[in-house]
Design a protein around this motif. Structure first.
Motif, short mmCIF file in Angstrom:
data_model
loop_
_atom_site.label_atom_id
_atom_site.label_comp_id
_atom_site.label_asym_id
_atom_site.label_seq_id
_atom_site.Cartn_x
_atom_site.Cartn_y
_atom_site.Cartn_z
N SER A 1 -15.04 47.33 58.93
CA SER A 1 -15.45 48.81 58.87
C SER A 1 -16.50 49.36 58.72
CB SER A 1 -14.17 48.66 57.11
OG SER A 1 -14.90 48.27 56.49
N ALA A 2 -17.14 48.46 57.95
CA ALA A 2 -18.62 49.59 58.16
C ALA A 2 -19.31 49.77 59.15
CB ALA A 2 -19.49 48.53 57.01
N ARG A 3 -18.89 48.43 60.45
CA ARG A 3 -19.53 49.12 61.29
C ARG A 3 -18.65 50.26 62.54
NH1 ARG A 3 -21.18 44.21 64.98
NH2 ARG A 3 -22.08 42.90 63.06
N ILE A 4 -17.69 50.32 62.30
CA ILE A 4 -16.89 51.41 62.55
C ILE A 4 -17.43 53.26 62.08
CG2 ILE A 4 -14.42 52.47 62.44
CD1 ILE A 4 -13.38 49.90 62.79
N GLY A 5 -17.72 52.56 60.90
CA GLY A 5 -18.81 53.55 60.12
C GLY A 5 -17.03 54.28 59.12
N GLY A 6 -16.01 53.38 58.65
CA GLY A 6 -14.95 54.50 58.13
C GLY A 6 -15.19 53.27 56.26
N SER A 7 -14.16 53.82 55.94
CA SER A 7 -13.73 52.99 54.82
C SER A 7 -13.18 51.96 54.65
CB SER A 7 -12.50 53.62 53.59
OG SER A 7 -11.96 54.27 54.50
N LYS A 8 -12.91 50.99 53.94
CA LYS A 8 -11.76 49.28 53.68
C LYS A 8 -10.26 49.82 54.18
CE LYS A 8 -12.80 46.54 51.04
NZ LYS A 8 -12.53 44.90 50.30
N ALA A 9 -10.35 51.37 53.44
CA ALA A 9 -9.12 51.78 53.27
C ALA A 9 -8.33 52.03 54.64
CB ALA A 9 -8.98 52.96 52.17
N THR A 10 -9.51 52.95 55.15
CA THR A 10 -9.06 53.42 56.68
C THR A 10 -8.47 52.48 57.74
OG1 THR A 10 -10.45 55.44 56.40
CG2 THR A 10 -9.49 54.52 58.79
N LEU A 11 -9.17 50.96 57.34
CA LEU A 11 -9.15 49.85 58.23
C LEU A 11 -7.44 49.09 58.26
CD1 LEU A 11 -9.82 48.07 60.92
CD2 LEU A 11 -11.46 46.51 59.22
N TYR A 12 -7.59 49.40 56.51
CA TYR A 12 -6.03 49.71 56.59
C TYR A 12 -4.55 49.84 56.09
CZ TYR A 12 -7.95 44.97 53.74
OH TYR A 12 -8.37 43.49 53.66
N ASN A 13 -4.93 51.09 56.79
CA ASN A 13 -3.72 51.51 57.35
C ASN A 13 -3.82 50.98 59.06
OD1 ASN A 13 -4.25 53.42 55.38
ND2 ASN A 13 -5.07 55.22 55.94
N TYR A 14 -4.44 50.77 59.49
CA TYR A 14 -4.04 50.59 61.20
C TYR A 14 -3.52 48.74 60.73
CZ TYR A 14 -5.83 54.89 62.60
OH TYR A 14 -5.92 56.37 62.78
N PHE A 15 -4.55 48.50 60.18
CA PHE A 15 -3.86 46.49 60.16
C PHE A 15 -3.71 45.96 58.57
CE2 PHE A 15 -7.05 47.91 63.67
CZ PHE A 15 -6.41 47.45 64.38
N ASN A 16 -3.29 45.15 58.82
CA ASN A 16 -3.03 44.57 57.11
C ASN A 16 -3.62 43.37 57.17
OD1 ASN A 16 -0.35 46.33 56.92
ND2 ASN A 16 1.23 44.14 57.99
N SER A 17 -4.67 42.72 57.63
CA SER A 17 -5.89 41.64 57.59
C SER A 17 -6.30 41.86 58.53
CB SER A 17 -4.19 40.52 57.60
OG SER A 17 -3.91 40.39 58.33
N LYS A 18 -7.59 40.20 58.20
CA LYS A 18 -8.77 39.89 59.29
C LYS A 18 -7.33 39.95 60.36
CE LYS A 18 -11.06 37.11 58.06
NZ LYS A 18 -12.21 35.73 57.93
N GLU A 19 -6.29 38.98 60.02
CA GLU A 19 -6.09 37.90 60.89
C GLU A 19 -5.11 39.05 61.69
OE1 GLU A 19 -6.36 35.27 57.71
OE2 GLU A 19 -5.87 37.05 58.34
N GLU A 20 -4.71 40.12 61.32
CA GLU A 20 -3.32 40.80 62.24
C GLU A 20 -4.52 41.38 63.45
OE1 GLU A 20 -1.55 44.72 62.18
OE2 GLU A 20 -0.74 43.44 60.49
N ILE A 21 -5.73 41.26 63.03
CA ILE A 21 -6.84 42.18 63.63
C ILE A 21 -7.13 41.44 64.56
CG2 ILE A 21 -8.93 42.37 62.41
CD1 ILE A 21 -9.58 45.41 62.84
N PHE A 22 -8.25 40.22 64.08
CA PHE A 22 -8.18 39.32 65.29
C PHE A 22 -6.93 38.86 66.06
CE2 PHE A 22 -8.41 35.21 66.77
CZ PHE A 22 -9.61 34.99 66.63
#
Length: 200
Positions: free
Chosen positions: A34-55
């Protein structure tokens, strides 16, 4: 709105891929992504439930398109032997590419450390081989193959294709396989499969 949301999601996958490639799955975190994206973790979790899912999404994006073309080619195939042989040749060329081998190794390595293995299987191999099973089932209904469990037949077809090279390639005993060797392996695999399943 939906298009923008999908574009943002794809951008997140691309950035996550950079993180995983740089520091690995275990060291990576949703906070880092999320830091690389430039947003919050909450924004990232809106799209993906976990690190495994995004991997898994990263892995599917990196290799999925190469298999999609392969499986789609069977949809209107009438010639069983010709279709299986074309698929086998294409499959063996794709599955032993360095980037595909790397993804498979990663999936196996992390499968015992998280729920990554089942996620990757459901989104990747299971989908593709379900399509192969559907093709085989259609040919069984046409009387071109013996009727049996189409999923089992698909797995046996896969096993025959991978039998000669998968272990030695995954363990790096063999690092380069000539195309004529793969073609010969494909021919033998299809002949063995048809010996089992084609009516005489």
């Amino acid at each position: 709105m939906r298009k923008k949301s999908e574009e943002r999601r794809q951008a997140m996958i691309d950035i996550a891929a950079e993180v995983f490639n740089e520091i690995g799955f275990e060291a990576a975190s949703m906070a880092e992504i999320s830091a690389r994206i430039g947003g919050s973790k909450a924004t990232l979790y809106n799209y993906f439930n976990s690190k495994e899912e995004i991997f898994v999404e990263v892995m599917i994006k990196q290799v999925g398109c190469q298999f999609e073309e392969l499986f789609m080619a069977l949809r209107n195939e009438d010639d069983v032997k010709g279709g299986l042989l074309r698929l086998a040749r294409h499959y063996l060329r794709v599955v032993f590419r360095p980037e595909i081998v790397a993804v498979k190794r990663l999936g196996i390595y992390y499968a015992g450390k998280s729920n990554l293995g089942p996620l990757l299987y459901e989104r990747g191999p299971k989908r593709g081989w379900t399509r192969i099973a559907e093709f085989l089932e259609a040919k069984m209904e046409e009387g071109k193959l013996h009727r049996t469990d189409p999923w089992l037949a698909a797995m046996q077809y896969r096993g025959l294709m991978e039998a000669e090279w998968m272990e030695v390639r995954m363990l790096n005993v063999v690092t380069d396989i000539a195309e004529d060797q793969l073609d010969a392996s494909a021919q033998r695999a299809v002949e063995a499969f048809l010996y089992l399943y084609q009516p005489r």
